[in-house]
Design a protein around this motif. Structure first.
Motif, PDB file in Angstrom:
ATOM      1  N   PRO A   1       0.807  -1.233   0.000  1.00  0.00           N
ATOM      2  CA  PRO A   1       0.000   0.000   0.000  1.00  0.00           C
ATOM      3  C   PRO A   1       0.837   1.279   0.000  1.00  0.00           C
ATOM      4  O   PRO A   1       0.419   2.305  -0.547  1.00  0.00           O
ATOM      5  CB  PRO A   1      -0.824  -0.112   1.295  1.00  0.00           C
ATOM      6  N   GLU A   2       2.028   1.231   0.596  1.00  0.00           N
ATOM      7  CA  GLU A   2       2.888   2.407   0.628  1.00  0.00           C
ATOM      8  C   GLU A   2       3.547   2.651  -0.730  1.00  0.00           C
ATOM      9  O   GLU A   2       3.669   3.794  -1.181  1.00  0.00           O
ATOM     10  CB  GLU A   2       3.958   2.250   1.711  1.00  0.00           C
TER      11      GLU A   2
ATOM     12  N   ASP B   1      -4.956   3.003 -10.375  1.00  0.00           N
ATOM     13  CA  ASP B   1      -4.715   3.774  -9.163  1.00  0.00           C
ATOM     14  C   ASP B   1      -5.911   3.686  -8.211  1.00  0.00           C
ATOM     15  O   ASP B   1      -6.360   4.684  -7.655  1.00  0.00           O
ATOM     16  CB  ASP B   1      -4.413   5.227  -9.501  1.00  0.00           C
TER      17      ASP B   1
ATOM     18  N   ARG C   1       1.799   3.894  -9.747  1.00  0.00           N
ATOM     19  CA  ARG C   1       0.555   3.155  -9.912  1.00  0.00           C
ATOM     20  C   ARG C   1       0.822   1.650  -9.795  1.00  0.00           C
ATOM     21  O   ARG C   1       1.943   1.183 -10.066  1.00  0.00           O
ATOM     22  CB  ARG C   1      -0.063   3.460 -11.274  1.00  0.00           C
TER      23      ARG C   1
ATOM     24  N   ILE D   1       2.481   1.822  -3.723  1.00  0.00           N
ATOM     25  CA  ILE D   1       1.572   2.282  -4.778  1.00  0.00           C
ATOM     26  C   ILE D   1       1.045   3.689  -4.517  1.00  0.00           C
ATOM     27  O   ILE D   1       0.212   4.181  -5.270  1.00  0.00           O
ATOM     28  CB  ILE D   1       0.415   1.292  -5.014  1.00  0.00           C
ATOM     29  N   LYS D   2       1.558   4.321  -3.467  1.00  0.00           N
ATOM     30  CA  LYS D   2       1.359   5.761  -3.338  1.00  0.00           C
ATOM     31  C   LYS D   2       2.403   6.520  -4.165  1.00  0.00           C
ATOM     32  O   LYS D   2       2.215   7.691  -4.482  1.00  0.00           O
ATOM     33  CB  LYS D   2       1.453   6.186  -1.873  1.00  0.00           C
ATOM     34  N   LYS D   3       3.499   5.838  -4.492  1.00  0.00           N
ATOM     35  CA  LYS D   3       4.581   6.459  -5.255  1.00  0.00           C
ATOM     36  C   LYS D   3       4.411   6.232  -6.756  1.00  0.00           C
ATOM     37  O   LYS D   3       4.747   7.107  -7.565  1.00  0.00           O
ATOM     38  CB  LYS D   3       5.924   5.884  -4.797  1.00  0.00           C
TER      39      LYS D   3
END
Length: 464
Positions: A277-278, A407, A284, A280-282
């Protein structure tokens, strides 16, 4: 060229010949669910998802089994530290793994067995081993007798028995040999237990996978996969106990390389985990999948944000061509032949890096064809590109990525908001208020949205 795979058991690439023609059976060691997944865990899922997709594309009917180890020393320790039942930890983290596999586009397994649901099969396997003289009960535990299989033990990991350390899976002096490994662990206060002919207790890690693999794939199956860190002792012990019981077990052993940070294997114990989860904040999810799939599956990956962003940019170049070409070509031939170089790359031990090089070359040709207005050429190259990306699970127009935008569903919301701004910009241009139109475009750029004017109208994408 037919499919060739590197087989750890013989330490060479060899032709894949299935047990049954036209069928392919794969067992992948899945998660031990004591914690949520980091991207090192999910790399294995992505690598073997590509293998499965390629085998399916090559005409095989694939049975893909990915297990869940939902009882284990680590799970019990985490549960005790949190003061909750063991199954709370297992269920919570299994859901986290399932989500991570899904968000990175991994197809669901044919079967996803849990260890705790297969105790009867484990008991039967232990009974067979004891009857064959390869296992023994001692003080409520059951152990595999390594010396009874000394001539074969160590073959997978290429080790000699005399160089092996004592098995560290139990603290006891009731073993016949320190290297004997636990098949079953006797009852201890506060731990979950199941009844057996030798007393209550819980399964050993290695026993679980042997029982589940043969239940769903039969006594002899095609491929057993997992991370290279599982070769010893886990896979060595699986192979040993299964063959000692009379099963042929896996004919090919495939192992993916580790994902490292600063030359150390990514692991929870090192405290350097990068949870999905962390990450895919950076980037997609589809870009993270590209990052994990692009290197050869047996190669280690040295993690860095720079490399992650480079992979994202590389994927965006592919995505950009597909998007532009799809505005010109509306019907794509899903059965168009794959480029021979792409097929050869994947048949050569799943060489995804070479396969993606072919994708990028076709994309370059496609961009030239677009600039020249050669629709026939664009149609052919778009079909080739999308079909190659489909094999890799990276097609930006697939339902997986189109519906979520890669996203987590935010694309549709952003698209609606940007559409309003672009309508206002078009209205400003229509009344020749170019200052207002440029202002709207600049505001969108400041928000991280790049607008490109095309003959088909304005197109937008997120800037990086």
């Amino acid at each position: 060229m037919s499919l060739h795979l590197y087989d750890t058991s013989v330490r060479t690439v060899r032709e894949f010949v299935p047990v049954e023609p036209g069928l392919a059976s794969i067992y992948l060691c899945g998660a031990t669910v004591q914690a949520p997944p980091h991207i090192g865990h999910i790399r294995s899922g992505v690598n073997f998802d590509v293998l499965r997709r390629w085998m399916t594309r090559s005409g095989y009917e694939v049975t893909f089994v990915r297990n869940v180890t939902d009882i284990d020393d680590k799970i019990i320790r985490v549960a005790a530290a949190e003061g909750v039942p063991w199954f709370v930890i297992a269920e919570r983290n299994q859901r986290a793994f399932t989500w991570a596999y899904e968000v990175l586009g991994c197809l669901p397994p044919t079967v996803e067995p849990r260890a705790t649901g297969h105790v009867p099969e484990m008991i039967e396997l232990m009974e067979r081993l004891i009857a064959a003289g390869h296992a023994y009960a001692a003080e409520g535990d059951v152990y595999f007798d390594v010396m009874s299989y000394a001539d074969r033990y160590g073959s997978l990991s290429n080790q000699k028995l005399e160089n092996m350390r004592a098995a560290g899976d139990t603290e006891t002096d009731c073993k016949r040999d320190p290297r004997d490994f636990a098949l079953w662990k006797g009852e201890k206060p506060g731990e979950p237990t199941w009844p057996t002919p030798w007393g209550r207790g819980r399964p050993g890690w290695h026993l679980e996978c042997s029982a589940m693999a043969t239940k769903y794939l039969g006594p002899t199956f095609d491929i057993h996969g997992g991370g290279v860190d599982l070769i010893f002792p886990h896979h060595e012990n699986e192979l040993t106990q299964s063959q000692a019981a009379g099963d042929g077990f896996a004919r090919y052993w495939m192992h993916n390389g580790m994902l490292k940070i600063g030359a150390e294997k990514m692991s929870k114990s090192l405290g350097n985990s990068l949870l999905v989860p962390e990450v895919i904040k950076k980037v997609r999810p589809v870009e993270l999948r590209y990052y994990l799939a692009a290197p050869h599956y047996r190669s280690p990956i040295e993690y860095s944000e720079e490399a992650l962003f480079e992979a994202a940019t590389a994927y965006q170049r592919i995505e950009g061509f597909v998007t532009r070409a799809a505005e010109v070509i509306h019907d794509v031939d899903a059965h168009a032949p794959l480029p021979q170089a792409f097929t050869d790359a994947l048949d050569d031990d799943l060489a995804t890096s070479q396969a993606l090089a072919v994708v990028h070359e076709v994309v370059r040709e496609g961009n030239v064809a677009l600039s020249q207005g050669n629709k026939e050429q664009v149609a052919r190259l778009l079909a080739e590109t999308q079909n190659m990306l489909d094999v890799l699970g990276l097609d930006p127009r697939s339902e997986q990525w189109r519906s979520s935008g890669g996203d987590l569903g935010m694309r549709a919301t952003v698209d609606s908001l940007v559409a309003v701004a672009l309508e206002q910009r078009q209205a400003a241009r229509a009344r020749k208020d170019f200052a207002a139109a440029d202002s709207i475009r600049d505001q969108l750029a400041d928000a991280g949205i790049h607008v490109e004017d095309t003959p088909q109208g304005p197109r937008w994408e997120l800037s990086r």
